[in-house]
Design a protein around this motif. Structure first.
Motif, PDB file in Angstrom:
ATOM      1  N   ASP B 196       4.563   7.007   4.131  1.00  0.00           N
ATOM      2  CA  ASP B 196       3.140   6.742   4.371  1.00  0.00           C
ATOM      3  C   ASP B 196       2.301   7.722   3.565  1.00  0.00           C
ATOM      4  OD1 ASP B 196       0.674   6.057   5.242  1.00  0.00           O
ATOM      5  OD2 ASP B 196       1.196   6.055   7.366  1.00  0.00           O
ATOM      6  N   HIS B 200      -2.842   3.750   1.693  1.00  0.00           N
ATOM      7  CA  HIS B 200      -2.789   2.282   1.710  1.00  0.00           C
ATOM      8  C   HIS B 200      -1.583   1.876   2.519  1.00  0.00           C
ATOM      9  CE1 HIS B 200       0.288   3.059  -1.251  1.00  0.00           C
ATOM     10  NE2 HIS B 200      -0.595   3.770  -1.937  1.00  0.00           N
ATOM     11  N   ARG B 201      -1.219   0.652   2.432  1.00  0.00           N
ATOM     12  CA  ARG B 201      -0.070   0.166   3.201  1.00  0.00           C
ATOM     13  C   ARG B 201       1.178   0.999   2.894  1.00  0.00           C
ATOM     14  NH1 ARG B 201       2.405  -5.978   3.313  1.00  0.00           N
ATOM     15  NH2 ARG B 201       4.390  -5.438   4.292  1.00  0.00           N
TER      16      ARG B 201
END
Lengths: 220, 220
Positions: B196, B200-201
Motif C-alpha cells: 500500500d 492509490h489502489r
DNA sequence: TAAATAGTGTCTGTCAGACACTATCTT
DNA sequence: AAGATAGTGTCTGACAGACACTATTTA
C-alpha cells in the motif's frame, strides 16, 4: 599457479538409419572404462585445431573417416569426478552426418522413441547424461528448424524431407502445414529438376538455399 | 601427450539499474590487456570448484563480493589467438544479480538500446564478441522466461515485475497479456501480502513459486 | 479407370496483442 | 469527484493443425 584441468571435446554424432535417429558410440580400447561404450572424444591438438569446434570435427574425421555436415556446441561438462584421471572439462558438440555417407552402420545405436534419462546403453564417464541432453536438444529444436536439412543429400523431394523431420522429432507432421512452413521460411528452394519414379506423379526436387548453407559455413 | 590448453571461466554479470540493463566490467590490472576493460574471469581452482559453474560463482563472489542469484552457461569460446598466453578455452556464464544487492554501481556499464556487434566498449581478449552473444541471448529469451524473476526481491508487485521484463527485453509489453501469461505459467504466486503506497489502489504482492526456485537451485 | 503419391484450399481452435473497461485506493 | 494505479473482459488477426480436396503420373 594452479593445476590445469584436463580439456577434451566429445562429439554426439547423429544420423538417421531407416527413419530412426541413431547415435555413434565407440567401444573404448583403453582405461579408464576399457571395453565400455562411450561417445567419440579426444584431446585438443593445440598445434592444429583453431577452436574446439575444429577439434570436434577432426576427432570425427580421424576416428570415423567421416566429414560431419553440421555441428553445434551443446554445453561444456565439467567436474573433479567425471574422469578418474582428474578434474576435467569436456566441450560437447552435436554433429550430424548424412545417412548416405555412412558405410559402416555397426557403431550407430538407435535412440528409442521412449528415450529417458535411464540409460539405454551404459556409457563411460558422464556420457549417459550428455547423451540424454543431446537427444533432448535435438528433439526440442523448433519443429521447423533447419537442422534436419543437414541430413539430406544435395537435392530431395519435400516428402523425403518430411520423413527426415518426422524421424528426428519422432512425431507425425501434417503434409500441407509442413510444406507451407518450409517454403515460407525460405530454407529450401526448387532445384528445377524432377524426380520421376515412373510409378506415380513425379515430385519436384528441392535444395537448401544459400541462407541455410551460410548457417552451415558459419559452423566450420 | 599434448600441450594442455589454458582453461578459464568468464562471467557476464547483468543487473538492472534505473530500468536499464547493465553489465559488470572490470579494468584489468595486469598483462595482458593491462588497463583495458574486460569481463570478470579467472582460473579453475581444481581443489575447491566442483564444476565450471561453481568456479564462475566463486569468481563473482571473490572479485565482487556478490552472490549471483542465477547463472547459466552461455558457450565455450576457444582458439589459439584469443589469449596471447597461448591456446585457451573459456567457459562463459551469464549471471544476474539483484539490483537491490548492488552497492557499488561504478563497475556496471549500460547496455544501450541500439546495441550492436560494433563494440560500445573496447574490451580485452574476445570479450566484445562474448558480450554481444550474451546480450543477444538474454534479449532473445522467450518473452516470458523466468530469468527476470531472479532480478526481483523476495516479493514484488506484477507491475514491478513487468517493468523488469520491459527493462530486459527493451520493449513494452501489454499489461493484461503479461499478467495472464505470468500467472498461467505458474512461475509466480500471491504472497498474500499487499503493497500500500497510500497513493492509490494497493497492489497484491507476489513471489516466485517453488517450481521457479527449483530452477534456481539446479543452477547451483 | 484404378492406384499411388504430389501438392493445395479451407475451416477451426488457440492464443498473443490491442484496448477499453472496471476496481480500489488517497486527497 | 478527480487522480492515480491495479486489475479484467473482450475483440481480432495470425497461424498451426486437421482434413478433404485436386493434380499428375503409370499401368
Amino acid at each position: 599457479m594452479f593445476v590445469k584441468p584436463i580439456l577434451t571435446v566429445d562429439v554426439v554424432c547423429f544420423t538417421l538409419i531407416q527413419g530412426t535417429l541413431h547415435t555413434l558410440l565407440m567401444k573404448r580400447e583403453k582405461e579408464p572404462f576399457n571395453g565400455q561404450l562411450a561417445l567419440l572424444g579426444g584431446y585438443i591438438h593445440t598445434e592444429e585445431d583453431s577452436s574446439t569446434m575444429d577439434a570436434a570435427k577432426r576427432v570425427a574425421r580421424d576416428k570415423l573417416g567421416l566429414e560431419v555436415t553440421y555441428a553445434e556446441q551443446l554445453e561444456t561438462f565439467s567436474g573433479p569426478l567425471r574422469d578418474p584421471r582428474g578434474w576435467s572439462a569436456s566441450v560437447v558438440y552435436i554433429a550430424v552426418v548424412r545417412p548416405s555417407m555412412v558405410k559402416e552402420t555397426a557403431d550407430f545405436y538407435p535412440i528409442g522413441t521412449t528415450w529417458t534419462k535411464n540409460a539405454e546403453y551404459n556409457l563411460a564417464f558422464d556420457h549417459n547424461e550428455i547423451l540424454f541432453q543431446a537427444v533432448s536438444r535435438i528433439r526440442n529444436k523448433s519443429t521447423y528448424s533447419s537442422l534436419p536439412l543437414f541430413l539430406m543429400d544435395s537435392t530431395f523431394t519435400l516428402t523425403e524431407l518430411q520423413n527426415v523431420y518426422e524421424g528426428m522429432m519422432q512425431s507425425p507432421i501434417d503434409k500441407a502445414t509442413f510444406r507451407r512452413k518450409i517454403i515460407e521460411q525460405g530454407i529450401v528452394e526448387p532445384s528445377g529438376e524432377i524426380l520421376d519414379t515412373k510409378l506415380h506423379r513425379p515430385a519436384k526436387l528441392y535444395r537448401a538455399t544459400d541462407k541455410t548453407i551460410q548457417l552451415f559455413k558459419s559452423t566450420i
